[in-house]
Design an enzyme around this catalytic site. Structure first.
Site, PDB file in Angstrom:
ATOM      1  N   CYS A 100       6.605  16.962  55.726  1.00 24.15           N
ATOM      2  CA  CYS A 100       5.279  17.569  55.717  1.00 24.15           C
ATOM      3  C   CYS A 100       4.326  16.666  54.936  1.00 24.15           C
ATOM      4  O   CYS A 100       4.752  15.711  54.283  1.00 24.15           O
ATOM      5  CB  CYS A 100       5.316  18.958  55.093  1.00 24.15           C
ATOM      6  N   CYS A 110      -1.447  20.508  55.102  1.00 27.22           N
ATOM      7  CA  CYS A 110      -0.213  20.015  55.722  1.00 27.22           C
ATOM      8  C   CYS A 110      -0.468  18.986  56.813  1.00 27.22           C
ATOM      9  O   CYS A 110       0.471  18.523  57.459  1.00 27.22           O
ATOM     10  CB  CYS A 110       0.580  21.187  56.292  1.00 27.22           C
ATOM     11  N   LYS A 185       6.924  29.865  60.787  1.00 26.09           N
ATOM     12  CA  LYS A 185       6.523  29.760  59.390  1.00 26.09           C
ATOM     13  C   LYS A 185       5.216  30.525  59.210  1.00 26.09           C
ATOM     14  O   LYS A 185       4.186  30.163  59.776  1.00 26.09           O
ATOM     15  CB  LYS A 185       6.333  28.288  59.038  1.00 26.09           C
ATOM     16  N   ARG A 195       4.315  25.913  45.469  1.00 23.30           N
ATOM     17  CA  ARG A 195       3.163  25.001  45.443  1.00 23.30           C
ATOM     18  C   ARG A 195       2.966  24.409  44.056  1.00 23.30           C
ATOM     19  O   ARG A 195       2.452  23.300  43.921  1.00 23.30           O
ATOM     20  CB  ARG A 195       1.916  25.722  45.961  1.00 23.30           C
ATOM     21  N   ARG A 207      -4.073  28.036  54.601  1.00 21.43           N
ATOM     22  CA  ARG A 207      -3.280  27.504  55.703  1.00 21.43           C
ATOM     23  C   ARG A 207      -3.307  28.416  56.949  1.00 21.43           C
ATOM     24  O   ARG A 207      -2.470  28.295  57.830  1.00 21.43           O
ATOM     25  CB  ARG A 207      -1.829  27.314  55.253  1.00 21.43           C
ATOM     26  N   LYS A 238      10.666  31.795  58.197  1.00 18.92           N
ATOM     27  CA  LYS A 238      10.280  31.621  56.805  1.00 18.92           C
ATOM     28  C   LYS A 238       8.986  32.362  56.516  1.00 18.92           C
ATOM     29  O   LYS A 238       8.042  32.210  57.279  1.00 18.92           O
ATOM     30  CB  LYS A 238      10.090  30.116  56.564  1.00 18.92           C
ATOM     31  N   SER A 264      10.210  30.682  47.495  1.00 20.32           N
ATOM     32  CA  SER A 264      10.003  30.661  46.038  1.00 20.32           C
ATOM     33  C   SER A 264       9.506  31.994  45.472  1.00 20.32           C
ATOM     34  O   SER A 264       9.957  32.431  44.409  1.00 20.32           O
ATOM     35  CB  SER A 264       9.020  29.550  45.689  1.00 20.32           C
TER      36      SER A 264
HETATM   37  C1  PBG Z   1       4.806  23.399  53.264  1.00 15.07           C
HETATM   38  C2  PBG Z   1       5.935  24.136  52.649  1.00 15.07           C
HETATM   39  C3  PBG Z   1       5.857  25.387  52.044  1.00 15.07           C
HETATM   40  C4  PBG Z   1       7.125  25.702  51.557  1.00 15.07           C
HETATM   41  C5  PBG Z   1       7.965  24.673  51.914  1.00 15.07           C
HETATM   42  N1  PBG Z   1       7.210  23.697  52.589  1.00 15.07           N
HETATM   43  C6  PBG Z   1       4.810  26.375  51.961  1.00 15.07           C
HETATM   44  C7  PBG Z   1       3.400  26.110  51.951  1.00 15.07           C
HETATM   45  O1  PBG Z   1       2.880  25.578  50.949  1.00 15.07           O
HETATM   46  O2  PBG Z   1       2.728  26.481  52.911  1.00 15.07           O
HETATM   47  C8  PBG Z   1       7.438  26.950  50.801  1.00 15.07           C
HETATM   48  C9  PBG Z   1       8.784  27.092  50.231  1.00 15.07           C
HETATM   49  C10 PBG Z   1       8.904  28.117  49.184  1.00 15.07           C
HETATM   50  O3  PBG Z   1       7.970  28.891  48.892  1.00 15.07           O
HETATM   51  O4  PBG Z   1       9.993  28.184  48.609  1.00 15.07           O
HETATM   52  N2  PBG Z   1       5.104  22.213  53.767  1.00 15.07           N
END
Ligand code: PBG
Length: 324
Positions: A100, A110, A185, A195, A207, A238, A264
């Site tokens: 990404c 992204c 996603k 983040r 986003r 996700k 997260s």
């Molecule tokens: C974006 C990305 C995100 C996560 C992994 N890759 C989210 C985002 O900022 O939109 C989230 C993973 C998590 O929250 O554990 N490339």
């Protein structure tokens, strides 16, 4: 009856520049950003616990961020170096890399932004140049594959990202490198702590222009179908917990290898609740992981992976099949 297995778990890691550093992630107790030397030590432990796969995220020093995310595919970029060392020193662990731009762009989005639509930034909707974004994603994925990544996982939600990666990998002889699509996603509120860890929060807007609205179940299934048709070796839903219905329906409808990302914010909830005495971390985490598995995920990406693997060693946790 099915039981929870450490083989189904995937542990995510954040890799940083430098040596012998462990930077704790705010709001994710137990998780730290690691330099490559410390990452290798961690992964030895992960291997001993019977977890066969890890997912790597690179963190980009602020001074290297730019509009083109060029640090992400620079020669010897942080993820490529981590993969190369890991593959050289530790056998029997499959490495998945996140592909990404958000951790590497100066604006935190992204994708590559379209400059002619600058005005749109003020309206929350951000205009991504899909074609340019695909080119950059392809370069990043190729750099990871060249270092020995077993899987690349495009997570930018750019249209056609799986196809673009498959094409570039095939063209350069990486037919065996597999693709895990971040297919469904959602534009979720649960990504906050991540983040901080990846320093990838957008500087302006959000986003919603490229990630799925959380009410959009049909869109999610469509994206999954598209990724399967484009040659993804595995697809993903996700986050996990608020989307168990999508996991279940995706498994039922497509019966295709399926991962779920226990993100997260979901992890932070468990930790925060435990820290104020609301519940036992172990019990809540096991309940969550069991539910994701029961819904139909084959693999679960989770920051609890190491802990769960330890608990599984002490006791069997059975999963009754989903009703219906
Ligand atoms: C974006 C990305 C995100 C996560 C992994 N890759 C989210 C985002 O900022 O939109 C989230 C993973 C998590 O929250 O554990 N490339």
């Amino acid at each position: 009856m099915q039981r929870l297995s450490s083989k189904d778990l995937i542990m995510p890691y954040f890799v940083i520049e430098g040596r012998n550093k462990k930077e704790p992630v705010a709001d994710m107790p137990g998780i730290a950003r690691l330099t490559i030397d410390n990452l290798l030590e961690e992964i030895l432990e992960v291997k001993q616990l019977g977890i066969p796969r890890v997912l790597l995220f690179g963190a980009c020093p602020r001074q290297y961020k730019d509009e083109l995310a060029s640090y992400a595919y620079a020669k010897n970029n942080i993820v490529s170096r981590a993969v190369a060392e890991l593959k050289r020193k530790i056998k029997g662990i499959a490495v998945i890399t996140d592909v990404c731009l958000c951790a590497y762009t100066s604006h935190g989005h992204c994708g590559i932004l379209k400059t002619e639509n600058r005005k749109q930034k003020t309206k929350n909707k951000v205009c991504i140049d899909n074609k340019e974004t695909l080119k950059v994603l392809a370069k990043i994925a190729l750099s990871h594959a060249q270092s020995g990544a077993d899987w690349v996982a495009p997570s930018a939600m750019a249209k056609g990202q799986v196809l673009a990666l498959r094409e570039v990998l095939n063209k350069y002889g990486y037919k065996k490198t597999k693709i895990l699509g971040y297919s469904a996603k959602f534009n979720s509120n649960f990504y906050g702590p991540f983040r901080n860890a990846a320093s990838s929060a957008p500087l302006f807007g959000d986003r919603s222009g490229y990630q799925l609205d959380y009410s959009n179940a049909q869109g999610a299934l469509k994206k999954i179908k598209e990724d399967i048709d484009s040659g993804a070796d595995m697809v993903m839903v996700k986050p996990a917990l608020s989307y168990l219905d999508i996991i279940k329906e995706a498994k039922r409808k497509f019966n295709y290898p399926l991962a779920a990302y226990n993100v997260s914010g979901e992890y932070a909830l468990v930790k925060m609740g435990a820290s104020i005495g609301l519940w036992q971390e172990k019990e809540v985490a096991l309940e969550i992981i069991t539910s994701i598995k029961r819904a139909g995920a084959d693999y679960i990406i989770t920051y609890h992976a190491k802990d769960v693997a330890k608990w599984i060693k002490q006791k069997n946790y059975l999963i009754s099949p989903s009703v219906i």
